[in-house]
Write a protein that holds these residues in place. Sequence first.
Motif, PDB file in Angstrom:
ATOM      1  N   LYS A  26      -0.938  22.992  -9.697  1.00  0.00           N
ATOM      2  CA  LYS A  26      -0.159  21.980 -10.409  1.00  0.00           C
ATOM      3  C   LYS A  26      -0.290  22.244 -11.912  1.00  0.00           C
ATOM      4  CE  LYS A  26       0.859  19.603  -6.676  1.00  0.00           C
ATOM      5  NZ  LYS A  26       2.241  19.604  -6.140  1.00  0.00           N
ATOM      6  N   VAL A  27       0.779  21.987 -12.653  1.00  0.00           N
ATOM      7  CA  VAL A  27       0.766  22.276 -14.088  1.00  0.00           C
ATOM      8  C   VAL A  27       1.282  21.074 -14.876  1.00  0.00           C
ATOM      9  CG1 VAL A  27       1.709  23.696 -15.952  1.00  0.00           C
ATOM     10  CG2 VAL A  27       1.045  24.759 -13.782  1.00  0.00           C
ATOM     11  N   GLY A  28       0.480  20.656 -15.835  1.00  0.00           N
ATOM     12  CA  GLY A  28       0.898  19.648 -16.804  1.00  0.00           C
ATOM     13  C   GLY A  28       0.800  20.240 -18.199  1.00  0.00           C
ATOM     14  N   THR A  29       1.679  19.843 -19.097  1.00  0.00           N
ATOM     15  CA  THR A  29       1.643  20.353 -20.463  1.00  0.00           C
ATOM     16  C   THR A  29       1.555  19.185 -21.442  1.00  0.00           C
ATOM     17  OG1 THR A  29       2.790  21.731 -22.097  1.00  0.00           O
ATOM     18  CG2 THR A  29       4.164  20.492 -20.566  1.00  0.00           C
ATOM     19  N   THR A  30       0.784  19.389 -22.509  1.00  0.00           N
ATOM     20  CA  THR A  30       0.614  18.363 -23.527  1.00  0.00           C
ATOM     21  C   THR A  30       1.130  18.864 -24.866  1.00  0.00           C
ATOM     22  OG1 THR A  30      -1.645  19.148 -23.941  1.00  0.00           O
ATOM     23  CG2 THR A  30      -1.390  17.296 -22.418  1.00  0.00           C
ATOM     24  N   LEU A  31       1.491  17.919 -25.718  1.00  0.00           N
ATOM     25  CA  LEU A  31       1.960  18.140 -27.077  1.00  0.00           C
ATOM     26  C   LEU A  31       3.379  18.680 -27.148  1.00  0.00           C
ATOM     27  CD1 LEU A  31       1.168  17.804 -30.043  1.00  0.00           C
ATOM     28  CD2 LEU A  31       0.270  20.130 -30.017  1.00  0.00           C
ATOM     29  N   PHE A  32       3.697  19.691 -26.304  1.00  0.00           N
ATOM     30  CA  PHE A  32       5.029  20.286 -26.292  1.00  0.00           C
ATOM     31  C   PHE A  32       5.480  20.545 -24.861  1.00  0.00           C
ATOM     32  CE2 PHE A  32       2.982  22.127 -30.159  1.00  0.00           C
ATOM     33  CZ  PHE A  32       3.730  21.441 -31.104  1.00  0.00           C
ATOM     34  N   PRO A  33       6.794  20.556 -24.630  1.00  0.00           N
ATOM     35  CA  PRO A  33       7.283  21.056 -23.354  1.00  0.00           C
ATOM     36  C   PRO A  33       7.191  22.579 -23.320  1.00  0.00           C
ATOM     37  CG  PRO A  33       9.132  20.582 -24.787  1.00  0.00           C
ATOM     38  CD  PRO A  33       7.895  20.152 -25.532  1.00  0.00           C
ATOM     39  N   VAL A  34       7.241  23.134 -22.130  1.00  0.00           N
ATOM     40  CA  VAL A  34       7.279  24.589 -21.972  1.00  0.00           C
ATOM     41  C   VAL A  34       8.702  25.000 -21.641  1.00  0.00           C
ATOM     42  CG1 VAL A  34       6.546  26.516 -20.536  1.00  0.00           C
ATOM     43  CG2 VAL A  34       4.872  24.838 -21.314  1.00  0.00           C
ATOM     44  N   GLY A  35       9.216  25.955 -22.406  1.00  0.00           N
ATOM     45  CA  GLY A  35      10.580  26.418 -22.197  1.00  0.00           C
ATOM     46  C   GLY A  35      11.266  26.644 -23.532  1.00  0.00           C
ATOM     47  N   PRO A  36      12.476  27.166 -23.502  1.00  0.00           N
ATOM     48  CA  PRO A  36      13.168  27.504 -24.743  1.00  0.00           C
ATOM     49  C   PRO A  36      13.689  26.304 -25.520  1.00  0.00           C
ATOM     50  CG  PRO A  36      14.559  27.976 -22.856  1.00  0.00           C
ATOM     51  CD  PRO A  36      13.220  27.610 -22.306  1.00  0.00           C
TER      52      PRO A  36
END
Length: 329
Positions: A109-119
């Motif tokens: 499972k993956v969560g991201t903080t501060l910024f989204p991941v992607g272009p």
Amino acid sequence: MKTALTAAIFASALAAPLVAQAEDYNIAFLAASSQNGFNQAIYAGIEEAAAKYDNVKTQIFDGEFSATAQFSQVEDIAAGGKFDAIIITPNDTVGIATALEEAIKAGVKVGTTLFPVGPELSNMEPQVPGLTVTVASDPVVGATAQADAVVDYCADKDPCKVVVLIGQLIYPFDNLRNDTYKKILGEHDNIEIVATGEGNYSPQTSMVAMQDILQAHPDIDVVLSNADQHLMGAEIAIEDAGLDMSELYTIGGGLNQIAVDAIKAGTWSGTLAQFPKSEGEAALDAVVKALNGETVPTWIDEYSLRQTPKIVTKEWLDANPDFEPEWQG
């Protein structure tokens, strides 16, 4: 009677191991840099949230402000099988996507903080298939609030000379912030961006950058920065140059304790509110719920986690004396 008692004992024996064998979850926090105070505060939130569960363990990894280092960390975790989830504060929001895709395919499972991941840094919905949650705010929203505050200050100044201190222009998110500053300030003929320096989220680096800028532009009116750490270094350079920090308009980002104290004292003008500890708590809870099979929101807006204005000023702090920031700086 004997048959019923035997059945009850047998049922109890079956139930006991199920409780004892409750699955443990190992969760990796991939910090942009484990030496960075903002990232440390995110991890403090992760640890605090994990402590509410009996079966959750966490570990922090140092991304060294290096896209390459983080990419390798994700690859190792995906291949190693030790970790059930990753929470990442990405250094390269675009380049890390392919590694995270592979981790998700491996069942992590993956969560991201501060910024989204992607272009698309303003798109908070998952740009990586299967990504569990993004806990962040749109960087354009924050940068716009900062630039608008500068516009208000400069309204009666012509010219109004602005220095921008940004993290690193190689980072997509810092480029986006810088472009937002230039767009909004550029719409006003009285405002001139006289210099842009890179602070790399370091007071020492920011101090040196500001010293160089002041040699060429000693008569500035505004220092606009995306990070409180940058203003910490800039303040030293400004005072060394014989200027009065309180007579300039200075705005940072992050809302750490140092910024709060400086704003209360009237030394700094304001800062963009951010809540790293709350981000970490929200991300940890979301990935644990997802591991337990629960449905979680794909985006949690940072500004929904605490109630402050986007730009925190002395006026607001004076009206809210019990406010406590989430990190020291």
